[in-house]
Motif scaffolding. Structure first.
Motif, PDB file in Angstrom:
ATOM      1  N   GLY A 186      25.957  20.669  -5.162  1.00  0.00           N
ATOM      2  CA  GLY A 186      24.691  20.234  -4.593  1.00  0.00           C
ATOM      3  C   GLY A 186      24.130  21.289  -3.666  1.00  0.00           C
ATOM      4  O   GLY A 186      24.877  22.003  -2.989  1.00  0.00           O
ATOM      5  N   THR A 187      22.814  21.367  -3.632  1.00  0.00           N
ATOM      6  CA  THR A 187      22.126  22.340  -2.792  1.00  0.00           C
ATOM      7  C   THR A 187      21.116  21.629  -1.908  1.00  0.00           C
ATOM      8  O   THR A 187      20.762  20.466  -2.158  1.00  0.00           O
ATOM      9  CB  THR A 187      21.393  23.374  -3.670  1.00  0.00           C
ATOM     10  N   PRO A 188      20.641  22.279  -0.849  1.00  0.00           N
ATOM     11  CA  PRO A 188      19.617  21.658  -0.003  1.00  0.00           C
ATOM     12  C   PRO A 188      18.361  21.326  -0.807  1.00  0.00           C
ATOM     13  O   PRO A 188      18.095  21.892  -1.871  1.00  0.00           O
ATOM     14  CB  PRO A 188      19.339  22.726   1.059  1.00  0.00           C
ATOM     15  N   VAL A 189      17.570  20.417  -0.247  1.00  0.00           N
ATOM     16  CA  VAL A 189      16.375  19.972  -0.940  1.00  0.00           C
ATOM     17  C   VAL A 189      15.409  21.129  -1.151  1.00  0.00           C
ATOM     18  O   VAL A 189      14.771  21.233  -2.205  1.00  0.00           O
ATOM     19  CB  VAL A 189      15.708  18.825  -0.144  1.00  0.00           C
ATOM     20  N   ASP A 190      15.296  22.000  -0.155  1.00  0.00           N
ATOM     21  CA  ASP A 190      14.360  23.114  -0.275  1.00  0.00           C
ATOM     22  C   ASP A 190      14.935  24.281  -1.061  1.00  0.00           C
ATOM     23  O   ASP A 190      14.299  25.328  -1.184  1.00  0.00           O
ATOM     24  CB  ASP A 190      13.927  23.584   1.108  1.00  0.00           C
ATOM     25  N   ARG A 191      16.149  24.106  -1.599  1.00  0.00           N
ATOM     26  CA  ARG A 191      16.772  25.163  -2.403  1.00  0.00           C
ATOM     27  C   ARG A 191      17.294  24.574  -3.709  1.00  0.00           C
ATOM     28  O   ARG A 191      18.492  24.411  -3.940  1.00  0.00           O
ATOM     29  CB  ARG A 191      17.903  25.822  -1.622  1.00  0.00           C
ATOM     30  N   PRO A 192      16.364  24.212  -4.616  1.00  0.00           N
ATOM     31  CA  PRO A 192      16.828  23.667  -5.903  1.00  0.00           C
ATOM     32  C   PRO A 192      17.429  24.765  -6.761  1.00  0.00           C
ATOM     33  O   PRO A 192      17.158  25.959  -6.589  1.00  0.00           O
ATOM     34  CB  PRO A 192      15.542  23.127  -6.528  1.00  0.00           C
ATOM     35  N   VAL A 193      18.269  24.357  -7.669  1.00  0.00           N
ATOM     36  CA  VAL A 193      18.864  25.281  -8.630  1.00  0.00           C
ATOM     37  C   VAL A 193      17.840  25.522  -9.731  1.00  0.00           C
ATOM     38  O   VAL A 193      17.456  24.598 -10.453  1.00  0.00           O
ATOM     39  CB  VAL A 193      20.172  24.715  -9.209  1.00  0.00           C
ATOM     40  N   ARG A 194      17.382  26.774  -9.857  1.00  0.00           N
ATOM     41  CA  ARG A 194      16.348  27.103 -10.821  1.00  0.00           C
ATOM     42  C   ARG A 194      17.008  27.445 -12.170  1.00  0.00           C
ATOM     43  O   ARG A 194      17.692  28.461 -12.306  1.00  0.00           O
ATOM     44  CB  ARG A 194      15.496  28.267 -10.307  1.00  0.00           C
ATOM     45  N   VAL A 195      16.784  26.549 -13.137  1.00  0.00           N
ATOM     46  CA  VAL A 195      17.368  26.686 -14.468  1.00  0.00           C
ATOM     47  C   VAL A 195      16.256  27.050 -15.442  1.00  0.00           C
ATOM     48  O   VAL A 195      15.176  26.446 -15.437  1.00  0.00           O
ATOM     49  CB  VAL A 195      18.065  25.385 -14.899  1.00  0.00           C
ATOM     50  N   TYR A 196      16.551  28.037 -16.287  1.00  0.00           N
ATOM     51  CA  TYR A 196      15.565  28.518 -17.255  1.00  0.00           C
ATOM     52  C   TYR A 196      16.045  28.194 -18.672  1.00  0.00           C
ATOM     53  O   TYR A 196      17.208  28.443 -19.031  1.00  0.00           O
ATOM     54  CB  TYR A 196      15.369  30.023 -17.098  1.00  0.00           C
ATOM     55  N   ALA A 197      15.156  27.623 -19.482  1.00  0.00           N
ATOM     56  CA  ALA A 197      15.441  27.344 -20.892  1.00  0.00           C
ATOM     57  C   ALA A 197      14.265  27.846 -21.709  1.00  0.00           C
ATOM     58  O   ALA A 197      13.107  27.475 -21.433  1.00  0.00           O
ATOM     59  CB  ALA A 197      15.651  25.848 -21.113  1.00  0.00           C
ATOM     60  N   ASP A 198      14.527  28.673 -22.699  1.00  0.00           N
ATOM     61  CA  ASP A 198      13.435  29.228 -23.502  1.00  0.00           C
ATOM     62  C   ASP A 198      13.592  28.825 -24.957  1.00  0.00           C
ATOM     63  O   ASP A 198      14.646  28.357 -25.396  1.00  0.00           O
ATOM     64  CB  ASP A 198      13.384  30.751 -23.362  1.00  0.00           C
ATOM     65  N   GLY A 199      12.507  29.038 -25.707  1.00  0.00           N
ATOM     66  CA  GLY A 199      12.530  28.692 -27.123  1.00  0.00           C
ATOM     67  C   GLY A 199      11.140  28.764 -27.718  1.00  0.00           C
ATOM     68  O   GLY A 199      10.159  29.093 -27.047  1.00  0.00           O
ATOM     69  N   ILE A 200      11.062  28.413 -29.024  1.00  0.00           N
ATOM     70  CA  ILE A 200       9.780  28.391 -29.738  1.00  0.00           C
ATOM     71  C   ILE A 200       9.127  27.021 -29.589  1.00  0.00           C
ATOM     72  O   ILE A 200       7.925  26.907 -29.384  1.00  0.00           O
ATOM     73  CB  ILE A 200       9.990  28.737 -31.221  1.00  0.00           C
ATOM     74  N   PHE A 201       9.918  25.985 -29.763  1.00  0.00           N
ATOM     75  CA  PHE A 201       9.485  24.597 -29.618  1.00  0.00           C
ATOM     76  C   PHE A 201       8.332  24.255 -30.558  1.00  0.00           C
ATOM     77  O   PHE A 201       7.375  23.580 -30.187  1.00  0.00           O
ATOM     78  CB  PHE A 201       9.084  24.295 -28.169  1.00  0.00           C
ATOM     79  N   ASP A 202       8.454  24.750 -31.805  1.00  0.00           N
ATOM     80  CA  ASP A 202       7.461  24.399 -32.820  1.00  0.00           C
ATOM     81  C   ASP A 202       7.755  22.995 -33.343  1.00  0.00           C
ATOM     82  O   ASP A 202       8.919  22.615 -33.541  1.00  0.00           O
ATOM     83  CB  ASP A 202       7.526  25.419 -33.959  1.00  0.00           C
ATOM     84  N   LEU A 203       6.689  22.222 -33.579  1.00  0.00           N
ATOM     85  CA  LEU A 203       6.841  20.821 -33.995  1.00  0.00           C
ATOM     86  C   LEU A 203       7.791  20.101 -33.030  1.00  0.00           C
ATOM     87  O   LEU A 203       8.842  19.594 -33.426  1.00  0.00           O
ATOM     88  CB  LEU A 203       7.355  20.720 -35.428  1.00  0.00           C
ATOM     89  N   PHE A 204       7.438  20.077 -31.778  1.00  0.00           N
ATOM     90  CA  PHE A 204       8.296  19.540 -30.712  1.00  0.00           C
ATOM     91  C   PHE A 204       8.852  18.171 -31.112  1.00  0.00           C
ATOM     92  O   PHE A 204       8.101  17.242 -31.438  1.00  0.00           O
ATOM     93  CB  PHE A 204       7.488  19.428 -29.428  1.00  0.00           C
ATOM     94  N   HIS A 205      10.168  18.026 -31.104  1.00  0.00           N
ATOM     95  CA  HIS A 205      10.820  16.814 -31.586  1.00  0.00           C
ATOM     96  C   HIS A 205      11.910  16.385 -30.599  1.00  0.00           C
ATOM     97  O   HIS A 205      12.093  16.996 -29.527  1.00  0.00           O
ATOM     98  CB  HIS A 205      11.408  17.036 -32.987  1.00  0.00           C
ATOM     99  N   SER A 206      12.633  15.348 -30.979  1.00  0.00           N
ATOM    100  CA  SER A 206      13.629  14.758 -30.083  1.00  0.00           C
ATOM    101  C   SER A 206      14.785  15.709 -29.790  1.00  0.00           C
ATOM    102  O   SER A 206      15.400  15.629 -28.718  1.00  0.00           O
ATOM    103  CB  SER A 206      14.171  13.458 -30.682  1.00  0.00           C
ATOM    104  N   GLY A 207      15.111  16.613 -30.736  1.00  0.00           N
ATOM    105  CA  GLY A 207      16.170  17.587 -30.467  1.00  0.00           C
ATOM    106  C   GLY A 207      15.803  18.514 -29.326  1.00  0.00           C
ATOM    107  O   GLY A 207      16.644  18.821 -28.464  1.00  0.00           O
ATOM    108  N   HIS A 208      14.542  18.951 -29.292  1.00  0.00           N
ATOM    109  CA  HIS A 208      14.074  19.769 -28.155  1.00  0.00           C
ATOM    110  C   HIS A 208      14.156  18.978 -26.852  1.00  0.00           C
ATOM    111  O   HIS A 208      14.642  19.488 -25.822  1.00  0.00           O
ATOM    112  CB  HIS A 208      12.627  20.205 -28.391  1.00  0.00           C
TER     113      HIS A 208
END
Length: 361
Positions: free
Chosen positions: A58-80
């Protein structure tokens, strides 16, 4: 009812908390995610490097854990969406940044897309797990890019992703200890959806022609257009025949049901009639007893008739008929003999009277 997601903000740190990390003390799910800044992250808070253990603790409220997720996300579906949900829930205090590659990069390294880049951006903005969307994301993540956007960890499935001349574009992220794996959803992917459309191309082409799309819009030739329209007419005729068959089956079923009910009622009435008939005319039936009683009564009447009552009213005579003169007494001995005219006649009458007396005795 609109669900709400609460984001607590420390008022003492509001001056140094970045705008991307404090979008308001109450963030509702009706608001789309923001777009990342074109230049750099606005985060001015202290950004020390975190380990996975510290992030999970856990981290302080003003210091969230910045998580990055990338992709194409074509035809956005439930798997995405499920992959982004896993990335959002990796740590107690997570700020999820989603990078979406542009059409130019995608067509160059992966292939043609169904949706345009702007459609894909908007699809990600309205996912409930996304806090920020980064447009025109790079195909390969560099240290400069990670430092620019203050990224702590990168989330993606653990399968090696070979592209752009590399066996795994996330290899250096994994070696730096910044990679956090997520699980793929089996049975659903953009490639699977496209495969279904290509496999049933004729069905979808006919479907859209029937809904008003032109052959030019569907890139269908004149001959195929006529073929599809003929097939649509044949399908409509088949549907009508199928409906008639279903109605006929339903009608026959109802007739059979009614016939069964009528036969059952007829059998019940027949058994009731036969039972009543046997009760009346059987060997020990009611009719035989009644007949025997009436026969005995008639026989008794014939053998001993009743006398007419003495006080019966006299028979009235018709005024048109005159009363007949009284007949003389039937018995001879009541008649008074006329005096004999001679002694011989007197003796003869005496002798006849004596014979009559002897006969009577």
């Amino acid at each position: 009812m609109v669900k709400q997601r609460r984001v607590r903000v420390n008022p003492d740190c509001a001056a140094v908390t970045p705008l991307c990390c404090r979008r308001g003390s109450w963030k509702t799910l009706t608001e789309p995610a923001i777009f990342a800044s074109e230049t750099s992250c606005d985060c001015r808070a202290p950004h020390e490097k975190l380990s996975i253990t510290q992030a999970r603790r856990g981290t302080p409220v003003d210091r969230p854990v910045r998580v990055y997720a990338d992709g194409i996300f074509d035809l956005f579906h439930s798997g995405h969406a499920r992959a982004l949900m896993q990335a959002k829930n990796l740590f107690p205090n997570t700020y999820l940044i989603v990078g979406v590659c542009s059409d130019e990069l995608t067509h160059k390294y992966k292939g043609f897309t169904v949706m345009t880049e702007h459609e894909r951006y908007e699809a990600l903005r309205h996912c409930r797990y996304v806090d920020e969307v980064l447009r025109d994301a790079p195909w390969t993540l560099t240290p400069e890019f990670l430092e620019k956007h203050k990224i702590d960890f990168v989330a993606h499935d653990d399968i090696p992703y070979s592209s752009a001349g590399s066996e795994d574009v996330y290899k250096h992220i994994k070696e730096a200890g910044m990679f956090v794996p997520t699980q793929r959803t089996e049975g659903i992917s953009t490639s699977d959806i496209i495969t279904r459309i290509v496999r049933d191309y004729d069905v979808y082409a006919r479907r859209n022609l029937q809904r008003g799309y032109t052959a030019k819009e569907l890139n269908v030739s004149y001959i195929n257009e006529k073929k599809y329209r003929l097939q649509n007419q044949v399908d409509r005729m088949k549907e009508k025949v199928r409906n008639v068959e279903e109605k006929s089956k339903h009608f026959v079923y109802r007739v059979e049901e009614k016939s069964h009910d009528l036969i059952q009622k007829w059998e019940e009435k027949s058994r009731e009639f036969i039972g009543n008939f046997l009760e009346l005319f059987g060997p020990d039936g009611t009719w035989k007893q009644v007949f025997q009683e009436r026969s005995g009564r008639m026989l008794s009447y014939a053998l001993s008739p009743r006398e007419s009552p003495c006080n019966s009213p006299p028979r009235e005579l018709s005024p048109l008929r005159s009363p007949s003169p009284p007949s003389p007494p039937a018995r001879w001995y009541n008649a008074r003999p006329s005096p004999p005219t001679s002694p011989k006649g007197a003796s003869a009458s005496i002798s006849s009277m004596s014979e009559g007396d002897e006969d009577e005795k």
